[in-house]
Each structure stands twice: as structure tokens, then as C-alpha cells.
Design an enzyme around this catalytic site. Structure first.
Site, mmCIF file in Angstrom:
data_model
loop_
_atom_site.group_PDB
_atom_site.id
_atom_site.type_symbol
_atom_site.label_atom_id
_atom_site.label_comp_id
_atom_site.label_asym_id
_atom_site.label_seq_id
_atom_site.Cartn_x
_atom_site.Cartn_y
_atom_site.Cartn_z
ATOM 1 N N TYR A 172 41.017 39.526 45.455
ATOM 2 C CA TYR A 172 42.406 39.895 45.143
ATOM 3 C C TYR A 172 42.528 41.412 45.158
ATOM 4 C CZ TYR A 172 46.919 39.935 42.725
ATOM 5 O OH TYR A 172 48.228 40.142 42.393
ATOM 6 N N TYR A 182 46.054 42.140 35.433
ATOM 7 C CA TYR A 182 44.822 41.507 35.938
ATOM 8 C C TYR A 182 43.658 42.183 35.223
ATOM 9 C CZ TYR A 182 42.160 38.947 39.535
ATOM 10 O OH TYR A 182 41.340 38.076 40.218
#
Ligand code: NAI
Length: 286
Positions: A172, A182
Site C-alpha cells: 500500500y 494507516y
């Protein structure tokens, strides 16, 4: 003969692992999956009860088969690594031979070799915490489950991956750009995974001509992503700001995986391939 693939990280029909399994099956591969031990029972019973039949449909209308489901916890390499509380945990007690080394031994006994290895798993217990507020334990757990798990799988599978085979993982963009939310060391874990992709590509390439790549995927509302909590925002953001303004379909990642695992990609290794409607190329949101 057709190719054989082992896909680690399939526990329902929503995530990237499932989509990759389906695209590989569509391309004619035999499919083995590794399912996280605590999710094993529900996955197997859902499969048996036909809950996934709609999403098992291939282009010709037939349903793709999973030749075997292996229980797996990629945080543990050998039985000696498993702590007592996990061993005796009710969710683990029913399953056997689920450490990485044992899973590979079972695959070897059952099928001999594989051609394609896919790592589609991640876990960060403190993902909802800021990086600057993450504990050492949480950080190392994220790296263990999301990065080292790949090294371990490749290391143990390497002797039984046929020369010319391919290995893949999912990453990602939070590894290289700031994606608030995140957290917990997950951004660090993906940075490690991408760096390791290059080094492992060299080592597996020289040893056995095996190619190693990673797909940097755009946001998908999988089970894991929903647990992070900001996935709907990321999907909306991508839809608004990416060069291609459409929803990202897991199948598009699956098809890229099938391409990367095939001879069509015979000169691609050590690469991070973006499958994100082009969002990675934007400098500002517009
Ligand atoms: P998912 O929930 O379908 O897949 C994650 C899987 O990892 C689950 O099946 C879970 O049971 C398994 N797992 C967790 N810890 C494990 C362990 N210790 N041992 C074995 N299995 C374990 O979710 P998703 O999102 O499809 O995730 C697959 C990969 O795609 C992950 O690497 C994720 O980081 C990556 N990815 C996901 C994006 C998204 O927006 N959903 C975006 C970019 C990358």
C-alpha cells in the site's frame, strides 16, 4: 500441466487474496490457500454451505475449486515458536500443522511443488494509533505479521517452487507517502515489504529464476481494511482524485497478479506495480 498456486491470506470472498485466487483459477491454475487459523472454521463451513458460490463463478459459468485449504498463522515459523497461550487457545486447538514450516511440509507431501506463491495478508494490532504513539510491541507485531511473514513463506517455499515460478505480495502506498490513519507501524511494514521485494527478487532470481514482485493496490473495502476504520474515506478520495474516476474492483488486482505470475511478465521482477486507477501519480488532490 497447469500451474499450481499457494495463496496465503484468504478467509472470505471480499479481499484481494480471493480475487487473486479467482483470476489464477480463471487462467487455469490449481489453487491452494492458506487461511488464518482463527478464521478457518467459518471460511471452510461457508465454502461448504455454498455461501461463496456466486463469487466462485468463472467466465464459463463453472465454479472454481480450491484444491485444499491449509490452516496457517504466518506469525509462527515452527511449532517451537508458538507460545503456550496460543497453543491452548480454543481458536487454535482444533487445527494442526499451521506454522509456516509445517504448512510447507504439508503442501510438499500433498502436491510436491508449486509454481506461484502469493502473500495477501497483513495485521497491525495498533493500526489505529499514530506512529508516534505506537508501542514497541505493536510495531514489531505489525512487521512480524505483515513483512517477515513474507520472508518466512518465501524462505520455506523456495525449495518447492519450480524454477521459473513467481512470487507476489500486496502493498500500500502508505509506505512512501503520508497516509494519516494507516498507523501502528503498518506504513513501516509496507516499506519493509517493498524493500524486501527487491532483495528477495535478486536472491530468488539468482537461485532459481523465480520472479518476486509486489502490487501496490488502491483501497478496497475488505474485512482487514474495514478494521482500520478509514477505508470509505480512502475509497471516496481515490474516486474523486485519481486519473481514472471509477471504483477499484478487486478483480483488477487479481488480473494483474495473474499477469505477473505468467510468462507474459517474464522480465518483470523486483517491481512495485501500482493497481490504483493511477492515484499514485497525482501530486495534489483535485
Ligand atoms: P483481507 O482481510 O481479505 O486479507 C487479509 C488476510 O490476512 C485475512 O484473511 C486474515 O485472516 C489474514 N491474516 C491476518 N493475520 C494473519 C496471520 N498471522 N497468518 C495468516 N493470515 C493472517 O484484506 P485485504 O485488504 O484484501 O488484504 C490483503 C493484502 O492486501 C494485505 O497485505 C493488505 O495490506 C493489502 N492491501 C489492502 C488494501 C485495501 O484497501 N484493502 C490496499 C493495499 C494493500
Amino acid at each position: 500441466r497447469g500451474k499450481r498456486a499457494f495463496i496465503a491470506g484468504v478467509a472470505d470472498d471480499n479481499g484481494y487474496g480471493w480475487a487473486i485466487a479467482k483470476s489464477l483459477a480463471q487462467a487455469g491454475a490449481e489453487i491452494l490457500v492458506g487461511t488464518w487459523v482463527p478464521a478457518l472454521n467459518i471460511f471452510e463451513s461457508s465454502l461448504r454451505r455454498g455461501k461463496f458460490d456466486e463469487s466462485r463463478k468463472l467466465q464459463d459459468g463453472s465454479l472454481f475449486e480450491i484444491a485444499k485449504v491449509y490452516p496457517l498463522d504466518a506469525v509462527y515459523d515452527t511449532p517451537e515458536d508458538v507460545p503456550e497461550d496460543v497453543k491452548t487457545n480454543k481458536r487454535y486447538a482444533g487445527a494442526k500443522n499451521w506454522t509456516v514450516k509445517e504448512v510447507v511440509e504439508s503442501v510438499k507431501n500433498d502436491f510436491g511443488t508449486i509454481d506461484i506463491l502469493v502473500h495477501s495478508l497483513a495485521n497491525g494490532p495498533e493500526v489505529s494509533k499514530l506512529l508516534s504513539e505506537t508501542s514497541r510491541k505493536g510495531y514489531l507485531a505489525a512487521l512480524s505479521a505483515s513483512s517477515y511473514s513474507y520472508i518466512s513463506l518465501l524462505k520455506h517455499f523456495l525449495p518447492i517452487i519450480n524454477p521459473g515460478g513467481a512470487s507476489l505480495s500486496l502493498t500500500y502506498i502508505a509506505s512512501e507517502r503520508i497516509i494519516p490513519g494507516y498507523g501502528g507501524g503498518m506504513s513501516s511494514a509496507k516499506a519493509a515489504l517493498e524493500s524486501d521485494t527487491r532483495v528477495l527478487a535478486f536472491e530468488a532470481g539468482r537461485k532459481k529464476r523465480i520472479r518476486v514482485n509486489t502490487i501496490s493496490a488502491g483501497p478496497l473495502g475488505s474485512r482487514a481494511a474495514k478494521a482500520i476504520g478509514f477505508i470509505d474515506t480512502m475509497i471516496d478520495y481515490s474516486f474523486t482524485n485519481a486519473p481514472i474516476q471509477k471504483e477499484l474492483n478487486a478483480e483488477e488486482v487479481g488480473n494483474t497478479a495473474a499477469f505477473l505470475a505468467s510468462p507474459l511478465a517474464s522480465a518483470i521482477t523486483g517491481a512495485v506495480i501500482y493497481v490504483d486507477n493511477g492515484l499514485n501519480a497525482m501530486g495534489v488532490g483535485v
